[in-house]
Design a protein around this motif. Sequence first.
Motif, PDB file in Angstrom:
ATOM      1  N   MET A   1       0.847  -1.192   0.000  1.00 36.12           N
ATOM      2  CA  MET A   1       0.000   0.000   0.000  1.00 36.12           C
ATOM      3  C   MET A   1       0.880   1.237   0.000  1.00 36.12           C
ATOM      4  O   MET A   1       1.737   1.395   0.874  1.00 36.12           O
ATOM      5  N   ALA A   2       0.698   2.105  -0.994  1.00 30.62           N
ATOM      6  CA  ALA A   2       1.505   3.321  -1.105  1.00 30.62           C
ATOM      7  C   ALA A   2       0.585   4.525  -1.197  1.00 30.62           C
ATOM      8  O   ALA A   2       0.034   4.822  -2.254  1.00 30.62           O
ATOM      9  N   THR A   3       0.394   5.192  -0.070  1.00 26.06           N
ATOM     10  CA  THR A   3      -0.397   6.407  -0.055  1.00 26.06           C
ATOM     11  C   THR A   3       0.417   7.522   0.584  1.00 26.06           C
ATOM     12  O   THR A   3       1.352   7.281   1.343  1.00 26.06           O
ATOM     13  N   SER A   4       0.042   8.734   0.280  1.00 30.43           N
ATOM     14  CA  SER A   4       0.649   9.895   0.904  1.00 30.43           C
ATOM     15  C   SER A   4      -0.400  10.993   0.987  1.00 30.43           C
ATOM     16  O   SER A   4      -1.385  10.989   0.232  1.00 30.43           O
ATOM     17  N   THR A 204     -16.783   7.687  -6.125  1.00 32.41           N
ATOM     18  CA  THR A 204     -15.345   7.828  -5.885  1.00 32.41           C
ATOM     19  C   THR A 204     -14.903   7.143  -4.597  1.00 32.41           C
ATOM     20  O   THR A 204     -13.741   6.738  -4.489  1.00 32.41           O
ATOM     21  N   ASN A 205     -15.796   7.014  -3.610  1.00 31.70           N
ATOM     22  CA  ASN A 205     -15.430   6.268  -2.399  1.00 31.70           C
ATOM     23  C   ASN A 205     -14.926   4.876  -2.772  1.00 31.70           C
ATOM     24  O   ASN A 205     -13.864   4.422  -2.321  1.00 31.70           O
ATOM     25  N   TYR A 206     -15.707   4.204  -3.593  1.00 30.02           N
ATOM     26  CA  TYR A 206     -15.339   2.860  -4.043  1.00 30.02           C
ATOM     27  C   TYR A 206     -14.052   2.892  -4.856  1.00 30.02           C
ATOM     28  O   TYR A 206     -13.162   2.047  -4.669  1.00 30.02           O
ATOM     29  N   ASN A 207     -13.930   3.854  -5.740  1.00 32.65           N
ATOM     30  CA  ASN A 207     -12.772   3.895  -6.635  1.00 32.65           C
ATOM     31  C   ASN A 207     -11.471   4.164  -5.898  1.00 32.65           C
ATOM     32  O   ASN A 207     -10.427   3.596  -6.239  1.00 32.65           O
ATOM     33  N   VAL A 208     -11.513   5.036  -4.875  1.00 35.90           N
ATOM     34  CA  VAL A 208     -10.284   5.334  -4.126  1.00 35.90           C
ATOM     35  C   VAL A 208      -9.817   4.108  -3.363  1.00 35.90           C
ATOM     36  O   VAL A 208      -8.640   3.730  -3.409  1.00 35.90           O
ATOM     37  N   VAL A 209     -10.726   3.460  -2.649  1.00 29.41           N
ATOM     38  CA  VAL A 209     -10.344   2.276  -1.876  1.00 29.41           C
ATOM     39  C   VAL A 209      -9.864   1.155  -2.794  1.00 29.41           C
ATOM     40  O   VAL A 209      -8.876   0.466  -2.503  1.00 29.41           O
ATOM     41  N   THR A 210     -10.527   0.991  -3.922  1.00 25.44           N
ATOM     42  CA  THR A 210     -10.097  -0.035  -4.880  1.00 25.44           C
ATOM     43  C   THR A 210      -8.694   0.248  -5.394  1.00 25.44           C
ATOM     44  O   THR A 210      -7.868  -0.669  -5.516  1.00 25.44           O
ATOM     45  N   ASP A 214      -5.486  -2.152  -4.890  1.00 21.55           N
ATOM     46  CA  ASP A 214      -4.798  -2.647  -6.086  1.00 21.55           C
ATOM     47  C   ASP A 214      -3.324  -2.265  -6.124  1.00 21.55           C
ATOM     48  O   ASP A 214      -2.624  -2.595  -7.089  1.00 21.55           O
ATOM     49  N   GLY A 215      -2.867  -1.543  -5.092  1.00 20.07           N
ATOM     50  CA  GLY A 215      -1.450  -1.190  -5.023  1.00 20.07           C
ATOM     51  C   GLY A 215      -1.070   0.060  -5.780  1.00 20.07           C
ATOM     52  O   GLY A 215       0.121   0.339  -5.979  1.00 20.07           O
ATOM     53  N   GLN A 216      -2.049   0.839  -6.209  1.00 20.25           N
ATOM     54  CA  GLN A 216      -1.730   2.098  -6.875  1.00 20.25           C
ATOM     55  C   GLN A 216      -1.243   3.128  -5.854  1.00 20.25           C
ATOM     56  O   GLN A 216      -1.586   3.065  -4.677  1.00 20.25           O
ATOM     57  N   LYS A 217      -0.458   4.079  -6.331  1.00 19.70           N
ATOM     58  CA  LYS A 217       0.022   5.157  -5.474  1.00 19.70           C
ATOM     59  C   LYS A 217      -1.036   6.262  -5.452  1.00 19.70           C
ATOM     60  O   LYS A 217      -1.337   6.859  -6.481  1.00 19.70           O
ATOM     61  N   VAL A 218      -1.588   6.511  -4.266  1.00 18.32           N
ATOM     62  CA  VAL A 218      -2.688   7.448  -4.115  1.00 18.32           C
ATOM     63  C   VAL A 218      -2.236   8.616  -3.247  1.00 18.32           C
ATOM     64  O   VAL A 218      -1.744   8.431  -2.128  1.00 18.32           O
ATOM     65  N   LEU A 219      -2.417   9.826  -3.775  1.00 20.48           N
ATOM     66  CA  LEU A 219      -2.022  11.046  -3.081  1.00 20.48           C
ATOM     67  C   LEU A 219      -3.261  11.826  -2.681  1.00 20.48           C
ATOM     68  O   LEU A 219      -4.109  12.129  -3.526  1.00 20.48           O
ATOM     69  N   PHE A 220      -3.371  12.143  -1.391  1.00 20.46           N
ATOM     70  CA  PHE A 220      -4.495  12.925  -0.872  1.00 20.46           C
ATOM     71  C   PHE A 220      -4.059  14.374  -0.725  1.00 20.46           C
ATOM     72  O   PHE A 220      -3.066  14.669  -0.055  1.00 20.46           O
TER      73      PHE A 220
END
Length: 430
Positions: A1-4, A204-210, A214-220
């Motif tokens: 999991m890669a989030t920032s 978008t709730n579903y899409n962000v968690v998915t 899925d291991g995508q890098k997600v930036l908030f």
Amino acid sequence: MATSMVIGTQWGDEGKGKIVDYLAEQADVVVRSQGGNNAGHTVVVDDRAFALRLLPSGILYDNKTNIIGTGVVIDPKVLLDEIENLEREGKSAQSLQISNRAHVIMPYHNLLDEAEENSKGDLKIGTTKNGIGPCYADKVNRVGIRICDLMDEEVFKAKLDYNVRIKNKILREVYGSTEAVDYFQILKDYTEYAERLRPYVTDTNYNVVTAIKDGQKVLFEGAQATMLDLDHGTYPFVTSSHPIAGGASVGAGVGPNYLKNIIGVVKAYATRVGEGPFPSELTDETGDYLRNTGHEFGTVTGRPRRCGWLDLAVVSYAADLNSLDYLAITRLDILDKLPEVKICVGYTKNGETVKGFPADLHELEQCEPVYETLPGWETDTSAIRNYEDLPEAARRYVERISEVTGVRLGIVSVGPNRSQTIVLHDVFAE
């Protein structure tokens, strides 16, 4: 999991847009989770400045998913104008997704915002009068209109009819306003907006968690800043949402354990717009120097910002409130010509050290800042790209910020362009 996550640690205008833009290059998904078009990010790409108000900063990159999350309040006209402006600059908004749960700013919100502010006299908040607060108020009162309502004409008609009748009555009988909103004009305009926005609307709730799973890098991407938080900021001189790490969890529709690598953006000096206490404010030549050198005028409103020395009582409070992992120090170059610089490391009141951050603004106004004076570096840092090449006094300044707050340095910015970014930690790799 890669989030920032990127969070403002002061009163906003810290340069979050530049930091988000820089990190967005590594990200697959960029999420805006709260606020509205009262918050502006200025991003400079190849010496071209883009003023973004609702669109996530990742929109300036190709092949990124850009999400306006559930916690954002959306003025459809402003958003559509922003999309058109972007396209005129040769950029595309095809990657945009809009939460079907987000609330919609209506024309009566703007009128109520202005009427309420005008009625307060000396108690005014300094609102941008863009309807943000009244829209969030409707949300809390459970009479708001959401994007999913806007997409359903019959539902929208019923909710609009109720709101127009009530809001016109409030405008007339509470505020004595002669202005009123017209049901049929709003219906016509917003039905058109709905069709133009429909291709972007999704869960978008579903899409962000998915994306995270899925291991995508997600930036908030945060808008505004910690000291403007509705609960934890300098109330009532705050915004109407929660621009803190916990607010991003709610506004994006993801659980808190998904949020990692939280970056607190710290302007190398302090600014704020509007009313409210500002312990380290400078009303002298140094304050004028910071304002003029830093071009400290609001992205959205053009209002001159109040300027002062960096207040680490504020940043330390933000560090704890947001559980910061890294600091991103911005606008260090604005201090380049000063022979000495000061940092507020805490407050005293009646000779006693103040613990924590005061909730009572009357108490905050009585606080005296405790300053440390450090030597300036009187060297142009704007062309420096390696941390070790910064002047020793500049390194000592940013390292002192890290020492007082207890948060690691992650990024030091020495100018508005992407290239003027010194990275000490690759946050997505941590």
